[in-house]
Design an enzyme around this catalytic site. Structure first.
Site, PDB file in Angstrom:
ATOM      1  N   ASP A 130       0.772  -1.187  -0.065  1.00 30.81           N
ATOM      2  CA  ASP A 130      -0.023  -0.009  -0.005  1.00 30.81           C
ATOM      3  C   ASP A 130       0.935   1.262   0.078  1.00 30.81           C
ATOM      4  O   ASP A 130       1.870   1.522   0.833  1.00 30.81           O
ATOM      5  CB  ASP A 130      -0.887   0.072   1.007  1.00 30.81           C
ATOM      6  CG  ASP A 130      -2.007   0.966   1.168  1.00 30.81           C
ATOM      7  OD1 ASP A 130      -2.520   1.310   0.060  1.00 30.81           O
ATOM      8  OD2 ASP A 130      -2.428   1.362   2.042  1.00 30.81           O
ATOM      9  N   HIS A 137      -3.692  14.262   0.608  1.00 33.72           N
ATOM     10  CA  HIS A 137      -4.018  13.315   1.922  1.00 33.72           C
ATOM     11  C   HIS A 137      -2.752  13.100   3.020  1.00 33.72           C
ATOM     12  O   HIS A 137      -2.919  13.483   3.985  1.00 33.72           O
ATOM     13  CB  HIS A 137      -4.231  11.980   1.347  1.00 33.72           C
ATOM     14  CG  HIS A 137      -4.213  10.817   2.428  1.00 33.72           C
ATOM     15  ND1 HIS A 137      -5.470  10.811   3.550  1.00 33.72           N
ATOM     16  CD2 HIS A 137      -3.417   9.950   2.847  1.00 33.72           C
ATOM     17  CE1 HIS A 137      -5.154   9.885   4.401  1.00 33.72           C
ATOM     18  NE2 HIS A 137      -4.094   9.204   3.963  1.00 33.72           N
ATOM     19  N   ARG A 146       1.246  16.377  13.039  1.00 31.66           N
ATOM     20  CA  ARG A 146       2.445  17.237  13.329  1.00 31.66           C
ATOM     21  C   ARG A 146       2.458  18.634  13.032  1.00 31.66           C
ATOM     22  O   ARG A 146       3.534  19.204  13.562  1.00 31.66           O
ATOM     23  CB  ARG A 146       3.619  16.627  12.212  1.00 31.66           C
ATOM     24  CG  ARG A 146       4.022  15.172  12.167  1.00 31.66           C
ATOM     25  CD  ARG A 146       5.173  14.702  11.407  1.00 31.66           C
ATOM     26  NE  ARG A 146       4.714  15.019  10.072  1.00 31.66           N
ATOM     27  CZ  ARG A 146       4.258  13.747   9.260  1.00 31.66           C
ATOM     28  NH1 ARG A 146       3.868  13.002   9.817  1.00 31.66           N
ATOM     29  NH2 ARG A 146       3.626  14.195   8.068  1.00 31.66           N
ATOM     30  N   GLU A 202     -10.934   4.046   3.361  1.00 33.18           N
ATOM     31  CA  GLU A 202      -9.857   4.918   2.658  1.00 33.18           C
ATOM     32  C   GLU A 202     -10.156   4.639   1.222  1.00 33.18           C
ATOM     33  O   GLU A 202     -10.292   3.653   0.726  1.00 33.18           O
ATOM     34  CB  GLU A 202      -8.580   4.176   3.054  1.00 33.18           C
ATOM     35  CG  GLU A 202      -8.258   4.615   4.381  1.00 33.18           C
ATOM     36  CD  GLU A 202      -6.436   4.716   4.545  1.00 33.18           C
ATOM     37  OE1 GLU A 202      -5.676   3.896   3.751  1.00 33.18           O
ATOM     38  OE2 GLU A 202      -5.954   5.285   5.571  1.00 33.18           O
ATOM     39  N   GLU A 204      -9.321   4.370  -2.123  1.00 33.06           N
ATOM     40  CA  GLU A 204      -8.007   4.189  -3.095  1.00 33.06           C
ATOM     41  C   GLU A 204      -8.436   3.209  -4.339  1.00 33.06           C
ATOM     42  O   GLU A 204      -9.566   2.833  -4.389  1.00 33.06           O
ATOM     43  CB  GLU A 204      -7.315   3.197  -2.082  1.00 33.06           C
ATOM     44  CG  GLU A 204      -6.770   3.768  -0.753  1.00 33.06           C
ATOM     45  CD  GLU A 204      -5.478   2.838  -0.229  1.00 33.06           C
ATOM     46  OE1 GLU A 204      -4.786   2.148  -0.909  1.00 33.06           O
ATOM     47  OE2 GLU A 204      -5.227   2.793   1.120  1.00 33.06           O
ATOM     48  N   ASP A 236      -9.366   0.357   1.731  1.00 32.93           N
ATOM     49  CA  ASP A 236      -8.243  -0.124   2.868  1.00 32.93           C
ATOM     50  C   ASP A 236      -8.641   0.551   4.019  1.00 32.93           C
ATOM     51  O   ASP A 236      -8.253   1.450   4.580  1.00 32.93           O
ATOM     52  CB  ASP A 236      -6.707   0.311   2.343  1.00 32.93           C
ATOM     53  CG  ASP A 236      -5.969  -0.540   3.006  1.00 32.93           C
ATOM     54  OD1 ASP A 236      -6.103  -1.544   3.614  1.00 32.93           O
ATOM     55  OD2 ASP A 236      -4.772   0.012   3.458  1.00 32.93           O
ATOM     56  N   ARG A 240      -8.314   3.777  12.951  1.00 34.96           N
ATOM     57  CA  ARG A 240      -7.268   5.006  13.280  1.00 34.96           C
ATOM     58  C   ARG A 240      -6.654   5.094  14.740  1.00 34.96           C
ATOM     59  O   ARG A 240      -5.697   5.500  15.050  1.00 34.96           O
ATOM     60  CB  ARG A 240      -8.276   6.424  13.031  1.00 34.96           C
ATOM     61  CG  ARG A 240      -8.520   6.656  11.671  1.00 34.96           C
ATOM     62  CD  ARG A 240      -7.418   6.528  10.781  1.00 34.96           C
ATOM     63  NE  ARG A 240      -8.127   6.818   9.250  1.00 34.96           N
ATOM     64  CZ  ARG A 240      -7.287   6.930   8.230  1.00 34.96           C
ATOM     65  NH1 ARG A 240      -5.888   6.621   8.250  1.00 34.96           N
ATOM     66  NH2 ARG A 240      -7.808   7.135   7.027  1.00 34.96           N
ATOM     67  N   GLN A 243      -3.982   2.241  14.991  1.00 30.85           N
ATOM     68  CA  GLN A 243      -2.902   2.692  14.184  1.00 30.85           C
ATOM     69  C   GLN A 243      -2.150   3.658  14.825  1.00 30.85           C
ATOM     70  O   GLN A 243      -0.877   3.548  14.958  1.00 30.85           O
ATOM     71  CB  GLN A 243      -3.399   3.019  12.691  1.00 30.85           C
ATOM     72  CG  GLN A 243      -2.416   3.513  11.785  1.00 30.85           C
ATOM     73  CD  GLN A 243      -2.893   3.705  10.357  1.00 30.85           C
ATOM     74  OE1 GLN A 243      -3.950   3.714  10.087  1.00 30.85           O
ATOM     75  NE2 GLN A 243      -1.929   4.233   9.700  1.00 30.85           N
ATOM     76  N   TYR A 247       1.704   2.676  15.476  1.00 29.13           N
ATOM     77  CA  TYR A 247       2.472   2.819  14.025  1.00 29.13           C
ATOM     78  C   TYR A 247       4.065   3.333  14.250  1.00 29.13           C
ATOM     79  O   TYR A 247       4.805   3.161  13.498  1.00 29.13           O
ATOM     80  CB  TYR A 247       1.885   3.673  13.389  1.00 29.13           C
ATOM     81  CG  TYR A 247       1.992   5.082  13.422  1.00 29.13           C
ATOM     82  CD1 TYR A 247       2.864   6.093  12.541  1.00 29.13           C
ATOM     83  CD2 TYR A 247       1.210   6.020  14.225  1.00 29.13           C
ATOM     84  CE1 TYR A 247       2.990   7.290  12.800  1.00 29.13           C
ATOM     85  CE2 TYR A 247       1.334   7.199  14.726  1.00 29.13           C
ATOM     86  CZ  TYR A 247       2.196   7.961  13.593  1.00 29.13           C
ATOM     87  OH  TYR A 247       2.143   9.368  13.873  1.00 29.13           O
ATOM     88  N   LYS A 256      -4.565  -1.881  10.054  1.00 31.69           N
ATOM     89  CA  LYS A 256      -4.715  -2.063   8.716  1.00 31.69           C
ATOM     90  C   LYS A 256      -5.155  -3.507   8.191  1.00 31.69           C
ATOM     91  O   LYS A 256      -5.793  -3.757   7.328  1.00 31.69           O
ATOM     92  CB  LYS A 256      -3.593  -1.438   8.043  1.00 31.69           C
ATOM     93  CG  LYS A 256      -3.190  -0.024   8.232  1.00 31.69           C
ATOM     94  CD  LYS A 256      -4.293   0.861   7.720  1.00 31.69           C
ATOM     95  CE  LYS A 256      -4.314   0.875   6.447  1.00 31.69           C
ATOM     96  NZ  LYS A 256      -5.218   2.204   5.819  1.00 31.69           N
ATOM     97  N   THR A 260      -9.182  -5.515   3.685  1.00 27.22           N
ATOM     98  CA  THR A 260      -9.332  -4.701   2.698  1.00 27.22           C
ATOM     99  C   THR A 260      -9.968  -5.126   1.601  1.00 27.22           C
ATOM    100  O   THR A 260     -10.194  -6.363   1.160  1.00 27.22           O
ATOM    101  CB  THR A 260      -7.828  -4.723   2.024  1.00 27.22           C
ATOM    102  OG1 THR A 260      -6.822  -4.162   3.120  1.00 27.22           O
ATOM    103  CG2 THR A 260      -7.496  -3.650   0.759  1.00 27.22           C
ATOM    104  N   THR A 353      -4.924   6.565   0.199  1.00 31.57           N
ATOM    105  CA  THR A 353      -6.141   7.211  -0.043  1.00 31.57           C
ATOM    106  C   THR A 353      -5.828   8.365  -1.084  1.00 31.57           C
ATOM    107  O   THR A 353      -5.014   9.142  -1.219  1.00 31.57           O
ATOM    108  CB  THR A 353      -6.275   7.878   1.455  1.00 31.57           C
ATOM    109  OG1 THR A 353      -6.330   6.910   2.056  1.00 31.57           O
ATOM    110  CG2 THR A 353      -7.440   8.784   1.355  1.00 31.57           C
ATOM    111  N   GLU A 367     -10.059  12.734   7.507  1.00 24.61           N
ATOM    112  CA  GLU A 367     -10.035  14.101   6.900  1.00 24.61           C
ATOM    113  C   GLU A 367     -10.976  14.866   6.911  1.00 24.61           C
ATOM    114  O   GLU A 367     -11.401  16.064   7.304  1.00 24.61           O
ATOM    115  CB  GLU A 367      -9.286  13.891   5.250  1.00 24.61           C
ATOM    116  CG  GLU A 367      -7.859  13.552   5.325  1.00 24.61           C
ATOM    117  CD  GLU A 367      -7.577  13.351   3.940  1.00 24.61           C
ATOM    118  OE1 GLU A 367      -7.062  14.266   3.191  1.00 24.61           O
ATOM    119  OE2 GLU A 367      -7.637  11.868   3.571  1.00 24.61           O
TER     120      GLU A 367
END
Length: 419
Positions: A130, A137, A146, A202, A204, A236, A240, A243, A247, A256, A260, A353, A367
């Protein structure tokens, strides 16, 4: 103008003569899986066509690729075989060709109503990767987690970022998705454990690999399209909260790998060729191994609807387009092999995404609700993330001159976690 078939095809159909996507199906519960092609409201049984000797051109005449329970052997044969099959099928289905049109018994066996067949995964997927190829995104996720000073990490503009996913939990459209359980950020002295509280979709697409490459060798970026059979829609699913806790430092895992979903029909690059469009300008210019002579995406309109639990109506929550990808699917494949990693027929390469620049084109609830800070209205219901019983439905379509080239739907419903 649209090509003419002896089969009546609605102008709104995703599956006219110009498309002819490939899938694998069972005519009934007791039958063995076999390859097929979507045409209008029907599925053309390629096993029947092959057994009748109608694939009589040089490459396919003595091949058993359409007698297999998946498409892997056909994928491995490469573009000359794909081109030959497409030409043969278009001829057989055309309004002027009598071989199938006038053979009532063969036609009855070979053309089955799509609503009566069971669709399966079209190929055996050995490996699944992936990517993270949408700048919009990537930027939105960076802003959330961040801040604006480091929204997109510097390496992102130099290479297609990706992680290896879990092939065993890829399922075909229509399969229920069980809400995953796992750990989340601690609210006290110990981590939360239980069903995910932030389950997301997601939006995709994914490339289906045709001929692979040998271990230790790489695929030239300008030849990468020869190694891609076609594209599918892909959801996918993402937990959240799980993850976010797991992660760092090694990336996605249980958030994840629980599920899928892909659409059952693979739309070939040959069918998508008329809808090629310029990819975004890449700055800085990629390193030579990623610099394409012609860098293109495809103009594929994408839409996501959510049907809330207990409701009959579904609601559009986003509209996006594959042309928003910063890194093209051919760059993704070339980068995947630059270290000598060997891809194999049937491997799946997800785009990540696909978000556009506007809020109504964001490709996931993370988002759209800005990580749950906003509430989304779905008729009489509201959502920040998915609830049990919610069904998510993706569609994708290219608009031609008097015809569509579409992917059908990619759908899945959330069911409660195991106790």
């Amino acid at each position: 103008m649209a090509m003419k078939s002896f089969i009546e095809i609605s102008p709104d159909s995703h599956f006219p003569m110009e498309n002819l996507p490939y899938g694998v199906f069972k005519p009934d519960e007791s039958s063995a899986p076999r390859p097929g092609v979507a045409i209008g409201d029907y599925v053309l049984d390629l096993q029947v066509i092959a057994s009748a000797g109608l694939f009589n051109s040089p490459i396919l005449a003595n091949s058993d690729c359409f007698l297999k329970p998946n498409l892997n052997k056909f994928l491995e044969m490469g573009h000359p075989a794909w081109k030959e099959a497409r030409a043969t099928i278009q001829k057989l289905l055309s309004a002027t060709e009598p071989a199938l049109r006038d053979n009532e018994s063969l036609k009855q066996k070979a053309l089955l109503p799509a609503v009566k067949v069971q669709m399966l995964l079209p190929m055996a997927i050995g490996d699944y990767t992936d990517f993270f190829s949408s700048m919009h995104h990537a930027k939105n996720c960076g802003l959330m987690f961040r801040g604006p000073e480091n929204a997109i990490n510097p390496n992102w503009f130099h290479l297609p970022i990706a992680y290896h996913g879990r092939a065993s939990s890829i399922v075909v459209s229509g399969t229920d998705i069980i809400r995953p359980r796992g750990q989340g950020h601690p609210s006290g002295n110990s981590p939360y454990f239980g069903p995910s509280r932030k389950l997301d979709f997601e939006l995709e697409m994914a490339a289906v690999v045709g001929p692979g490459n040998k271990l230790g060798e790489s695929v030239d970026v300008n030849e990468a399209a020869e190694h891609i059979f076609g594209l599918v829609l892909m959801n996918d699913w993402s937990a959240r909260d799980i993850q976010a806790w797991e992660y760092v430092p090694l990336g996605p895992f249980l958030g994840k790998s629980f599920g899928t979903t892909i659409s059952p029909w693979i739309v070939t690059l040959d069918a998508l060729e008329p809808f090629g469009c310029d990819a975004p300008q890449q700055n800085p210019r990629p390193l030579p191994y990623l610099a394409e002579k012609i860098s293109k995406n495809y103009d594929i309109s994408l839409e996501v609807q959510i049907k809330p639990a207990g409701e009959e109506a579904s609601y559009v929550v986003t509209r996006s387009n594959l042309n928003h990808l910063y890194w093209t699917v051919t760059q993704q494949l070339a980068h995947h092999t630059i270290n000598g990693c060997n891809l194999r027929p049937g491997d799946l390469l997800g785009t990540g995404t696909i978000s556009g620049p506007e809020p109504e084109s964001y490709g996931c609830l993370l988002e759209l609700t800005w990580n749950g800070q906003k509430t989304m209205s779905l008729g009489g219901a509201t959502r920040k993330f998915l609830e049990d019983g919610d069904e998510v439905i993706f569609t994708g379509c290219c608009k031609g001159n008097g015809y569509n080239v579409g992917f059908g739907t990619c759908s899945g419903k959330i069911v409660p976690s195991f106790p």
